[in-house]
Write a protein that holds these residues in place. Structure first.
Motif, PDB file in Angstrom:
ATOM      1  N   UNK A   1     -17.694 -10.687 -18.077  1.00  0.00           N
ATOM      2  CA  UNK A   1     -16.988  -9.765 -17.195  1.00  0.00           C
ATOM      3  C   UNK A   1     -17.027 -10.391 -15.806  1.00  0.00           C
ATOM      4  N   UNK A   2     -15.885 -10.905 -15.375  1.00  0.00           N
ATOM      5  CA  UNK A   2     -15.773 -11.577 -14.082  1.00  0.00           C
ATOM      6  C   UNK A   2     -15.230 -10.577 -13.074  1.00  0.00           C
ATOM      7  N   UNK A   3     -16.036 -10.240 -12.085  1.00  0.00           N
ATOM      8  CA  UNK A   3     -15.601  -9.239 -11.112  1.00  0.00           C
ATOM      9  C   UNK A   3     -15.309  -9.888  -9.767  1.00  0.00           C
ATOM     10  N   UNK A   4     -14.410  -9.261  -9.049  1.00  0.00           N
ATOM     11  CA  UNK A   4     -14.021  -9.746  -7.716  1.00  0.00           C
ATOM     12  C   UNK A   4     -13.348  -8.602  -6.979  1.00  0.00           C
ATOM     13  N   UNK A   5     -13.369  -8.673  -5.649  1.00  0.00           N
ATOM     14  CA  UNK A   5     -12.775  -7.582  -4.870  1.00  0.00           C
ATOM     15  C   UNK A   5     -11.282  -7.422  -5.172  1.00  0.00           C
ATOM     16  N   UNK A   6     -10.576  -8.539  -5.229  1.00  0.00           N
ATOM     17  CA  UNK A   6      -9.149  -8.501  -5.544  1.00  0.00           C
ATOM     18  C   UNK A   6      -8.929  -9.304  -6.816  1.00  0.00           C
TER      19      UNK A   6
ATOM     20  N   UNK B   1     -19.953   2.154  -3.240  1.00  0.00           N
ATOM     21  CA  UNK B   1     -20.615   2.759  -4.388  1.00  0.00           C
ATOM     22  C   UNK B   1     -19.619   3.215  -5.444  1.00  0.00           C
ATOM     23  N   UNK B   2     -18.439   3.714  -5.016  1.00  0.00           N
ATOM     24  CA  UNK B   2     -17.444   4.161  -5.997  1.00  0.00           C
ATOM     25  C   UNK B   2     -16.894   2.995  -6.794  1.00  0.00           C
ATOM     26  N   UNK B   3     -16.718   1.849  -6.150  1.00  0.00           N
ATOM     27  CA  UNK B   3     -16.231   0.656  -6.836  1.00  0.00           C
ATOM     28  C   UNK B   3     -17.258   0.151  -7.846  1.00  0.00           C
ATOM     29  N   UNK B   4     -18.530   0.185  -7.461  1.00  0.00           N
ATOM     30  CA  UNK B   4     -19.600  -0.234  -8.370  1.00  0.00           C
ATOM     31  C   UNK B   4     -19.633   0.673  -9.597  1.00  0.00           C
ATOM     32  N   UNK B   5     -19.594   1.984  -9.370  1.00  0.00           N
ATOM     33  CA  UNK B   5     -19.660   2.945 -10.473  1.00  0.00           C
ATOM     34  C   UNK B   5     -18.489   2.765 -11.432  1.00  0.00           C
ATOM     35  N   UNK B   6     -17.283   2.588 -10.887  1.00  0.00           N
ATOM     36  CA  UNK B   6     -16.098   2.420 -11.728  1.00  0.00           C
ATOM     37  C   UNK B   6     -16.178   1.136 -12.540  1.00  0.00           C
ATOM     38  N   UNK B   7     -16.626   0.055 -11.910  1.00  0.00           N
ATOM     39  CA  UNK B   7     -16.721  -1.223 -12.616  1.00  0.00           C
ATOM     40  C   UNK B   7     -17.724  -1.152 -13.765  1.00  0.00           C
ATOM     41  N   UNK B   8     -18.861  -0.526 -13.517  1.00  0.00           N
ATOM     42  CA  UNK B   8     -19.881  -0.450 -14.562  1.00  0.00           C
ATOM     43  C   UNK B   8     -19.466   0.485 -15.688  1.00  0.00           C
ATOM     44  N   UNK B   9     -18.751   1.540 -15.368  1.00  0.00           N
ATOM     45  CA  UNK B   9     -18.252   2.431 -16.407  1.00  0.00           C
ATOM     46  C   UNK B   9     -17.266   1.698 -17.308  1.00  0.00           C
ATOM     47  N   UNK B  10     -16.412   0.877 -16.690  1.00  0.00           N
ATOM     48  CA  UNK B  10     -15.430   0.114 -17.452  1.00  0.00           C
ATOM     49  C   UNK B  10     -16.094  -1.000 -18.253  1.00  0.00           C
ATOM     50  N   UNK B  11     -17.114  -1.596 -17.675  1.00  0.00           N
ATOM     51  CA  UNK B  11     -17.764  -2.745 -18.307  1.00  0.00           C
ATOM     52  C   UNK B  11     -18.517  -2.373 -19.573  1.00  0.00           C
ATOM     53  N   UNK B  12     -19.157  -1.201 -19.596  1.00  0.00           N
ATOM     54  CA  UNK B  12     -19.987  -0.845 -20.736  1.00  0.00           C
ATOM     55  C   UNK B  12     -21.330  -1.553 -20.681  1.00  0.00           C
ATOM     56  N   UNK B  13     -22.025  -1.665 -21.813  1.00  0.00           N
ATOM     57  CA  UNK B  13     -23.363  -2.271 -21.833  1.00  0.00           C
ATOM     58  C   UNK B  13     -23.353  -3.710 -21.325  1.00  0.00           C
ATOM     59  N   UNK B  14     -24.334  -4.036 -20.474  1.00  0.00           N
ATOM     60  CA  UNK B  14     -24.444  -5.370 -19.878  1.00  0.00           C
ATOM     61  C   UNK B  14     -25.825  -5.931 -20.188  1.00  0.00           C
ATOM     62  N   UNK B  15     -25.852  -7.137 -20.699  1.00  0.00           N
ATOM     63  CA  UNK B  15     -27.131  -7.796 -20.986  1.00  0.00           C
ATOM     64  C   UNK B  15     -27.664  -8.545 -19.776  1.00  0.00           C
ATOM     65  N   UNK B  16     -26.751  -9.163 -19.012  1.00  0.00           N
ATOM     66  CA  UNK B  16     -27.139  -9.959 -17.852  1.00  0.00           C
ATOM     67  C   UNK B  16     -26.236  -9.619 -16.678  1.00  0.00           C
ATOM     68  N   UNK B  17     -26.841  -9.385 -15.532  1.00  0.00           N
ATOM     69  CA  UNK B  17     -26.106  -9.208 -14.272  1.00  0.00           C
ATOM     70  C   UNK B  17     -26.394 -10.397 -13.380  1.00  0.00           C
ATOM     71  N   UNK B  18     -25.344 -11.029 -12.864  1.00  0.00           N
ATOM     72  CA  UNK B  18     -25.505 -12.105 -11.880  1.00  0.00           C
ATOM     73  C   UNK B  18     -24.922 -11.627 -10.558  1.00  0.00           C
ATOM     74  N   UNK B  19     -25.792 -11.393  -9.592  1.00  0.00           N
ATOM     75  CA  UNK B  19     -25.362 -10.995  -8.247  1.00  0.00           C
ATOM     76  C   UNK B  19     -25.059 -12.256  -7.446  1.00  0.00           C
ATOM     77  N   UNK B  20     -23.789 -12.600  -7.417  1.00  0.00           N
ATOM     78  CA  UNK B  20     -23.361 -13.823  -6.745  1.00  0.00           C
ATOM     79  C   UNK B  20     -22.507 -13.552  -5.519  1.00  0.00           C
ATOM     80  N   UNK B  21     -21.852 -12.402  -5.454  1.00  0.00           N
ATOM     81  CA  UNK B  21     -20.944 -12.111  -4.338  1.00  0.00           C
ATOM     82  C   UNK B  21     -21.682 -12.244  -3.011  1.00  0.00           C
TER      83      UNK B  21
END
Length: 254
Positions: A29-34, A56-76
């Motif tokens: 799941x590759x996330x980006x602002x745009x 916070x609303x963007x984070x919540x929406x992304x995680x709801x769409x993503x579903x279960x996540x095994x690994x999170x990489x905070x790179x932004x």
């Protein structure tokens, strides 16, 4: 098949990491602002999601769409080069909002599902500037150093739940868009009194003994994800590896 969510995938380290994990057979799941669909190959193992780590609303929406996540990489992250004296505090807060509080916010939002499963991994991407501070990046270094302390403490806090936390520390990567992406907010941050210092720094950066590539960082993240040990830090790039060795040996000079 495991799933990895990576923030800041529009360029640089995040994009390279997304490509690397996809090539290794992961769900990415590759996330980006745009969101841009032209950066990564079409695949049923790849999703591109909008995510602004400062909202916070963007984070919540992304995680709801993503579903279960095994690994999170905070790179932004955002870069900043300039004399601290000349840097507006509003700009400093912008840097911390993304680099520090954004990383914390996404991590906090992901942790409940990992804790419930008693499994998961968070990888925070910082900088070798935390190992060997340099002039004219004081605010940026502070934002990344905060994440170093945050990660080290959190690793202990989550150990009982089977959730691991690790750091990847990239070196100097001249092929990324660090400077280009921050050009507007860096305007006017080198007053005449600081020009000699800036010239010296630019000269050193123009003739580096070793540098970091985007692929170096992708491979360091891969190593961190696949290392089941309690190791916390992974230097990324030849220059970062050298700095980490000197830091560990206590030989770094001011």
């Amino acid at each position: 098949m495991k799933t990895i969510l990576i923030t800041g995938c529009s360029s640089g380290y995040g994009l390279a990491t997304a490509r690397h994990f996809h090539a290794q057979g992961w769900n990415v799941i590759a996330s980006m602002r745009t969101p841009r669909t032209d950066l990564l190959p079409p695949s049923d193992r790849l999703r591109i999601l909008p995510l602004d780590v400062t909202r916070s609303d963007s984070i919540a929406q992304a995680l709801q769409t993503a579903g279960p996540i095994d690994v999170l990489v905070n790179n932004a992250g955002l870069g900043l080069f300039g004399a601290f004296e000349a840097t507006p505090m509003a700009t400093v807060r912008d840097i911390f909002d993304t680099n520090t509080f954004g990383t914390m916010a996404v991590t906090q939002a992901v942790l409940p599902q990992m804790r419930d499963r008693r499994a998961g991994l968070v990888v925070n991407v910082t900088s070798s500037a935390t190992l060997a501070p340099m002039p004219l990046v004081a605010a940026y270094t502070a934002s990344k150093t905060a994440i170093e302390g945050f990660t080290a403490s959190l690793a202990f806090e989550l150990e009982a739940f089977g959730v691991r936390v690790k750091l990847v520390e990239p070196g100097y990567a001249p092929t990324t868009q660090f400077t280009a992406n921050g050009a507007e907010r860096m305007q006017g941050l080198i007053p005449p009194a600081y020009a000699p210092c800036a010239q010296s720094v630019f000269a050193a950066l123009g003739q580096p003994a070793a540098v970091t590539t985007e692929q170096d960082v992708a491979e360091a993240v891969w190593a961190a994800v696949n290392d089941a040990s309690a190791r916390l830090r992974y230097a990324a790039g030849a220059d970062a590896v050298a700095l980490a060795g000197a830091h560990g040996a206590g030989t770094l000079a001011h």
